[in-house]
Write an enzyme that holds these catalytic residues in place. Structure first.
Site, mmCIF file in Angstrom:
data_model
loop_
_atom_site.group_PDB
_atom_site.id
_atom_site.type_symbol
_atom_site.label_atom_id
_atom_site.label_comp_id
_atom_site.label_asym_id
_atom_site.label_seq_id
_atom_site.Cartn_x
_atom_site.Cartn_y
_atom_site.Cartn_z
ATOM 1 N N LYS A 142 0.825 -1.210 0.000
ATOM 2 C CA LYS A 142 0.000 0.000 0.000
ATOM 3 C C LYS A 142 0.858 1.259 0.000
ATOM 4 C CE LYS A 142 -4.217 -1.881 1.817
ATOM 5 N NZ LYS A 142 -5.598 -1.557 1.824
ATOM 6 N N LYS A 166 -12.984 -11.764 -3.419
ATOM 7 C CA LYS A 166 -14.175 -11.031 -2.966
ATOM 8 C C LYS A 166 -14.204 -9.628 -3.543
ATOM 9 C CE LYS A 166 -13.501 -12.676 1.772
ATOM 10 N NZ LYS A 166 -12.882 -12.285 3.019
ATOM 11 N N LYS A 168 -6.377 -14.441 -9.170
ATOM 12 C CA LYS A 168 -7.093 -15.138 -8.105
ATOM 13 C C LYS A 168 -8.568 -14.709 -8.031
ATOM 14 C CE LYS A 168 -6.817 -14.760 -3.222
ATOM 15 N NZ LYS A 168 -6.127 -14.707 -1.941
HETATM 16 P P1 AMP Z 1 -9.408 -13.690 2.036
HETATM 17 O O1 AMP Z 1 -10.680 -13.862 1.273
HETATM 18 O O2 AMP Z 1 -8.303 -13.141 1.175
HETATM 19 O O3 AMP Z 1 -9.579 -12.986 3.351
HETATM 20 O O4 AMP Z 1 -8.912 -15.160 2.424
HETATM 21 C C1 AMP Z 1 -9.518 -16.003 3.368
HETATM 22 C C2 AMP Z 1 -8.990 -17.406 3.165
HETATM 23 O O5 AMP Z 1 -9.472 -17.960 1.928
HETATM 24 C C3 AMP Z 1 -7.463 -17.484 3.084
HETATM 25 O O6 AMP Z 1 -7.010 -18.674 3.697
HETATM 26 C C4 AMP Z 1 -7.200 -17.503 1.601
HETATM 27 O O7 AMP Z 1 -5.984 -18.112 1.256
HETATM 28 C C5 AMP Z 1 -8.396 -18.313 1.072
HETATM 29 N N1 AMP Z 1 -8.711 -17.894 -0.301
HETATM 30 C C6 AMP Z 1 -9.174 -16.676 -0.687
HETATM 31 N N2 AMP Z 1 -9.363 -16.641 -2.025
HETATM 32 C C7 AMP Z 1 -9.003 -17.858 -2.499
HETATM 33 C C8 AMP Z 1 -8.950 -18.434 -3.812
HETATM 34 N N3 AMP Z 1 -9.311 -17.763 -4.903
HETATM 35 N N4 AMP Z 1 -8.520 -19.712 -3.930
HETATM 36 C C9 AMP Z 1 -8.153 -20.413 -2.834
HETATM 37 N N5 AMP Z 1 -8.171 -19.926 -1.578
HETATM 38 C C10 AMP Z 1 -8.582 -18.663 -1.392
#
Ligand code: AMP
Ligand code: TRP
Length: 329
Positions: free
Chosen positions: A111, A196, A193
């Protein structure tokens, strides 16, 4: 039983990537480990949040975790903001963290490198709060995505530093990064990736998407013009991503799916993946609705908070004794 702990930030809505990469692992781990899962809402406020949305996301997250198969009889599920011990130990560990260490943490570094404005001091120090979350419970293992591994390493360093300075106090934790399906890609840009925060909703499957809408997203997923169904991330990232999704939802090995589709086209394959996603979401959302209707969330969280609180009280008291912060006889 070894103890395992992980936290999730209640920002935005959960995606199929979250399920495959993280939640499904937790469900598998709950039988083998003394598992602690908590909602890291004190981490969420390192960036501005709308209070109504934060509240809704948090309750949705808990209901979805339960719907995905986390069993409150096996796992201790709690909400960080109800345990002031976390921020207390967080401060103590902030006082054991060096500026240089925190400056090397990617979120802050990225950032600042991008020249973003409005970076809060909380965003800077949150890795030491995360260390507190982990060390509070003497977690042996911490399952996290690749992006979070660095923070678990900081927690290890802080545990060792504290133990060295003040005597044995914390278990030194180990990160666990999943290997299969660790990265589900965007359906519209399969080299990126699934996230969200994606601007294009067609690239992401939300766990609360209408199943029919999710199926359409699979049908319009970006593939390639090679016309063969092979697992080849380099040259066929879109098809490989769909293979991973189907394999993880159905339990069938990728090689076996590939064999079944020898000589067949993308249309049929997408239909099967679309149907698997449709069925998965339908089942999940049914359970989600049942959980909401049963009104058990408050009870489950109250029990989880109380159990976690007892451990946290003991740990913070021990830490304060070691530091000379308790003076009453
Ligand atoms: P986040 O949504 O970035 O807060 O991630 C929450 C958890 O979900 C973490 O353990 C991430 O590694 C996993 N995660 C988020 N997006 C993905 C994705 N596209 N594929 C696999 N794991 C994911
Ligand atoms: N920082 C993690 C994230 O952004 C969430 C988190 C907070 C966490 N505390 C934790 C994860 C402790 C594992 C252990 O996703």
């Amino acid at each position: 039983m070894k103890r395992m702990l992980s936290g999730v930030k209640p920002t935005g809505r959960l995606t199929l990537g979250n399920y495959i990469g993280a939640i499904s692992q937790f469900v598998a781990f709950q039988d083998e480990y003394d598992l602690y899962i908590f909602i890291a809402n004190m981490h969420a406020i390192t960036v501005p949040q709308d209070s109504k949305e934060l509240r809704r996301n948090t309750r949705d997250l808990i209901a979805l975790y339960l719907a995905c198969g986390l069993d409150p009889q096996k796992v201790t599920l709690f909400v960080q903001s109800y345990l002031p011990q976390h921020t207390e130990l967080g401060w103590i560990l902030t006082c054991h963290s060096y500026m240089g260490e925190l400056q090397r943490m990617t979120q802050y570094k990225d950032k600042t490198a991008k020249g973003e404005t409005g970076i809060t001091a909380g965003l800077f120090t949150y890795p030491s709060l995360m260390a507190a979350d982990i060390l509070m419970y003497d977690a042996d293992y911490v399952p996290v995505g690749m992006d979070q591994k660095q923070h678990v390493e900081l927690a290890r360093n802080l545990a060792e530093r504290f133990n060295h300075r003040h005597g044995e106090t914390f278990v030194v934790p180990e990160p666990i990064v999943p290997t299969v399906g660790a990265k589900i890609m965007s359906l519209q840009n399969p080299t990126k990736k699934m996230s969200k925060s994606d601007d294009n909703p067609k690239g992401t499957i939300d766990l609360l998407d209408e199943p029919a809408v999710a199926r359409k997203k699979i049908m319009s997923a970006v593939t390639d013009s090679l016309g063969v169904i092979h697992y080849d991330v380099e040259n066929q990232p879109g098809i490989s991503n769909l293979l991973t999704i189907l394999s993880r939802l159905s339990g069938e090995a990728i090689e076996d799916i590939v064999k079944r589709y020898e000589g067949k086209g993308y249309g049929d394959f997408k239909k099967e993946v679309g149907q698997a996603v449709f069925d998965f979401l339908t089942q999940l959302q049914n359970k989600y609705q049942q959980i909401i209707a049963a009104g058990q969330i408050d009870e489950i969280i109250a029990a989880g908070n109380a159990k976690a609180g007892r451990i946290a009280d003991k740990k913070v008291a021990k830490v304060k004794r070691k530091l000379g912060l308790n003076i009453l006889k």
